[in-house]
Design an enzyme around this catalytic site. Structure first.
Site, PDB file in Angstrom:
ATOM      1  N   ARG A  99       0.838  -1.198   0.000  1.00 15.10           N
ATOM      2  CA  ARG A  99       0.000   0.000   0.000  1.00 15.10           C
ATOM      3  C   ARG A  99       0.879   1.257   0.000  1.00 15.10           C
ATOM      4  O   ARG A  99       0.589   2.245  -0.665  1.00 15.10           O
ATOM      5  CB  ARG A  99      -0.866  -0.029   1.267  1.00 15.10           C
ATOM      6  CG  ARG A  99      -2.254   0.409   1.012  1.00 15.10           C
ATOM      7  CD  ARG A  99      -3.143   0.247   2.228  1.00 15.10           C
ATOM      8  NE  ARG A  99      -3.997   1.398   2.338  1.00 15.10           N
ATOM      9  CZ  ARG A  99      -4.066   2.175   3.409  1.00 15.10           C
ATOM     10  NH1 ARG A  99      -3.341   1.907   4.455  1.00 15.10           N
ATOM     11  NH2 ARG A  99      -4.873   3.205   3.432  1.00 15.10           N
ATOM     12  N   ASP A 159     -18.521   8.975   2.560  1.00 15.40           N
ATOM     13  CA  ASP A 159     -18.856   8.073   3.675  1.00 15.40           C
ATOM     14  C   ASP A 159     -20.102   8.577   4.406  1.00 15.40           C
ATOM     15  O   ASP A 159     -20.943   7.790   4.846  1.00 15.40           O
ATOM     16  CB  ASP A 159     -17.681   7.991   4.659  1.00 15.40           C
ATOM     17  CG  ASP A 159     -16.362   7.872   3.928  1.00 15.40           C
ATOM     18  OD1 ASP A 159     -15.746   6.827   3.947  1.00 15.40           O
ATOM     19  OD2 ASP A 159     -15.955   8.880   3.291  1.00 15.40           O
ATOM     20  N   ARG A 162     -23.097   7.768   2.430  1.00 20.28           N
ATOM     21  CA  ARG A 162     -23.410   6.339   2.601  1.00 20.28           C
ATOM     22  C   ARG A 162     -24.098   6.111   3.944  1.00 20.28           C
ATOM     23  O   ARG A 162     -25.089   5.387   4.034  1.00 20.28           O
ATOM     24  CB  ARG A 162     -22.121   5.508   2.518  1.00 20.28           C
ATOM     25  CG  ARG A 162     -21.609   5.380   1.099  1.00 20.28           C
ATOM     26  CD  ARG A 162     -20.278   4.649   1.022  1.00 20.28           C
ATOM     27  NE  ARG A 162     -19.901   4.422  -0.371  1.00 20.28           N
ATOM     28  CZ  ARG A 162     -18.653   4.383  -0.815  1.00 20.28           C
ATOM     29  NH1 ARG A 162     -17.636   4.540   0.012  1.00 20.28           N
ATOM     30  NH2 ARG A 162     -18.404   4.154  -2.091  1.00 20.28           N
ATOM     31  N   HIS A 186     -10.677   9.415   5.607  1.00 20.06           N
ATOM     32  CA  HIS A 186     -11.505   8.677   4.643  1.00 20.06           C
ATOM     33  C   HIS A 186     -10.852   7.306   4.534  1.00 20.06           C
ATOM     34  O   HIS A 186      -9.953   7.088   3.734  1.00 20.06           O
ATOM     35  CB  HIS A 186     -11.534   9.409   3.300  1.00 20.06           C
ATOM     36  CG  HIS A 186     -12.122   8.574   2.183  1.00 20.06           C
ATOM     37  ND1 HIS A 186     -13.430   8.157   2.169  1.00 20.06           N
ATOM     38  CD2 HIS A 186     -11.564   8.073   1.055  1.00 20.06           C
ATOM     39  CE1 HIS A 186     -13.650   7.436   1.076  1.00 20.06           C
ATOM     40  NE2 HIS A 186     -12.526   7.363   0.378  1.00 20.06           N
TER      41      HIS A 186
END
Ligand code: NAD
Length: 322
Positions: A99, A159, A162, A186
């Site tokens: 990552r 978010d 959502r 986030h």
């Protein structure tokens, strides 16, 4: 030929939005902006100029069915005249890549784009969407030297949307009547500010009888899992983030002073400073006017501080990668 050279003017065009990166997020954002009739000009910039041209042509052919807007594939000179530059450019992970390595490559992309933009005299607002959005918004601000108020990340607007959709569904009320925020990173360390969530002014915890109360922890887990769940099925996410981009651009262009949980530089809120993360912010033409401190429970405050630590650690690990 789709590429049309735009105005040679060196002044900023108020109703021009530039999108750098015309992949799934960039192209869908352009479509959302076009359908809302928000901007009079949308310029698309991508490393892959042919792709940007193709998207511009396709979008332009829908304009007679939407609202008048000029859409073209342009360059950084065109983008620098925009009021808002939406950054969606990014690279995808390679097999076996960590990552952090992927982040390192996206940092290079963001720095490179910012340098080119600033070299053309950009003086508008940058809206970062490329992930990890908080870290990259912070890097874009440092690289560009633009005022912090004018470099923002889409943060937890997505978010929060959502969460409101899920809470609304669970309570049987329309999502827009649910006033609740996700704040912080986030990402996985984000925090749902349940203690300040309201429906019709009624605290969420009191809105329904205890036996009919939704499982709040489970709702937050579903919000956090939303992106991977969608990516598992369709390979990427696009419509909801594009709706966020359009909504944020609308708030800025129309100088609405709307409150949205965008990613911004913290300056002492909850004892957190020097790191970008999402808080509800008053958003208008000059960018972020102020970040608002919601009343939080002790556990939520701790969660937010932990989220800030996650982001600080990521920034630090990038420095050690240099
Ligand atoms: P994509 O691969 O479809 O598109 C990326 C585009 O960037 C490509 O067209 C590529 O050519 C372009 N690009 C790469 N390097 C460039 C450079 N140096 N200059 C200009 N253009 C360059 O990816 P996508 O699905 O559109 O996602 C884009 C980013 O948005 C990813 O980082 C993704 O994680 C992020 N995203 C964020 C959110 C959010 O809520 N913030 C939601 C969805 C996706």
């Amino acid at each position: 030929m789709a590429t049309v050279s735009a105005s040679d003017s060196t002044t900023r065009v108020r109703d021009r939005i530039a999108i750098i990166g015309t992949g799934h997020v960039g192209a869908t954002s352009a479509y959302a902006l076009m359908m809302r009739g928000l901007a009079r000009e949308i310029v698309l910039v991508d490393l892959n100029t042919q792709h940007a041209e193709g998207e511009a042509m396709d979008l332009q052919h829908g304009v007679p069915l939407a609202r008048p807007v000029r859409i073209w594939a342009g360059d950084y000179r065109d983008a620098a005249r925009a009021s808002i530059v939406v950054m969606t450019a990014g690279v995808n992970g390679r097999p076996g890549e960590s990552r952090l390595d992927l982040l390192g490559r996206n940092v290079v992309v963001v720095r490179n784009c910012m340098r080119q933009l600033m070299a053309e005299g950009f003086d508008g607002l940058v809206l970062m969407t490329t992930n990890p959005v908080d870290v990259l918004a912070q890097i874009a601000q440092a690289e560009s030297g633009l005022p912090m108020a004018r470099v923002i990340g889409s943060g937890t607007v997505l978010d929060t949307a959502r969460l409101r959709a899920m809470v609304g569904e669970a309570l049987g009320v329309e999502a827009r009547s649910v006033h609740a925020y996700i704040i912080g990173e986030h990402g996985d360390s984000e925090v749902a500010a349940w203690s300040s969530a309201r429906v019709a002014g009624v605290p969420l915890t009191d809105f329904c009888a205890p036996d009919a109360r939704p499982n709040f922890d489970e709702l937050l887990r579903r919000v956090r899992r939303a992106a991977p769940e969608i990516i598992e099925r369709k390979g990427y996410t696009s419509f909801a983030i594009a709706s966020c981009v359009a909504r944020i651009c609308e708030a800025v262009l129309r100088d609405e002073r709307t409150i949205l949980p965008v990613s911004t530089m913290t300056s002492g809120q909850y004892g957190i400073a020097g790191v970008y993360l999402s808080l509800p912010c008053v958003l208008g033409q000059r960018g972020i006017e102020r970040a608002i401190e919601l009343p939080l429970s002790e556990a939520e405050r701790d969660g937010l501080r932990a989220s800030a630590d996650v982001l600080r650690r990521t920034l630090k690990s990038l420095e050690s990668q240099k």
